[in-house]
Design an enzyme around this catalytic site. Sequence first.
Site, PDB file in Angstrom:
ATOM      1  CB  CYS A  51      -0.898  -0.018   1.231  1.00  0.00           C
ATOM      2  SG  CYS A  51      -1.783   1.512   1.521  1.00  0.00           S
ATOM      3  CE1 TYR A 182      -5.352   2.432  -5.452  1.00  0.00           C
ATOM      4  CE2 TYR A 182      -3.823   4.274  -5.262  1.00  0.00           C
ATOM      5  CZ  TYR A 182      -4.149   2.959  -4.997  1.00  0.00           C
ATOM      6  OH  TYR A 182      -3.294   2.167  -4.294  1.00  0.00           O
TER       7      TYR A 182
END
Length: 340
Positions: A51, A182
């Site tokens: 992440c 994203y």
Amino acid sequence: MPDDSGTSNRAYGRTPFKRSRSHFTDRITADGRDGWPVAAGRYRLVVSRACPWASRAVISRRLLGLEDALPMAIADPIQDDRSWRFTLDPDGRDPVLGIRYLAEAYEAREPDHPGGVSVPAIVDVPSGKLVTNDYQQLTLDLATEWTALHRPGAPDLYPEAHRAEIDAVMDGVYRDVNNGVYRAGFATGQDEYEEAFGALFRRLDALSEHLSHRRYLVGDTLTEADIRLFTTLVRFDAVYHGHFKCNRFKLAEDPVLWAYARDLFQTPGFGDTVDFDHIKRHYYQVHTGINPTGIVPLGPDLSGWLTPHHREELGGRPFGDGTPPGPVRPAEEVPPRGRP
């Protein structure tokens, strides 16, 4: 990862991408004003090396020398329906918290809480309750509230004299780069994708120009702004270029950004925290709506990360008047499969 960027094994890409705010925003401070005082060994930082948001905390913790003060738990990069799990540990339990899933700490704090289960997260060890999952504030507090526990020679990652400039740079980087990849990757329509794609590469062009004559984003030392940009750049060619369709160019095709990223990667505290194996397996195996086969690509070639960058010719001192962190502790070393 923050709530809607990879917290479950659901199929992505069916609804427009929107990142939710962190639900648990308590702060751990020197004066304990939220009820959580800074204290060595009281808390546990839970991360995933996959992440980018959690990687900020991993890098900051190492640069500041908080390994003893804030022990770290590393989650499996592959999630199931209960999200982040401790299957990398013996018996599938975190050895300190005694739980199988990070969700258990969330539920101990607030049963049926809204939102997903995200990393980075800090858990109060005595109670087993989540303290915070505020990924935007967490690293700023490590830099400014945990100073009594910093190692000797720790850098000032959020210097007061430059905070307004750092905040402005981080705002643009967050909107167009950190979050922008994203927005492009999870877009549900062509127009939505093209808008995110355009904003991303306009910002990367501007950053390339900015960094063409200076070694770091703000001032002549490393700051929080560099950490936040790095965690996206280091994932760019491995996942965002292909997986998220951010393919106007590869990072390795922009001479300035590629040299800047390699400079940081080769700085103690940055590249020695990066696990490319975890990164690739998470994105390609968890985002089933984007990659339904679950096939993890073998490339790209990672050896370029260790090639000379020559950024030192621009001047600057990475740690200012401080010193680099010492060697990575054996228990926290990235396995060979995840390194260049």
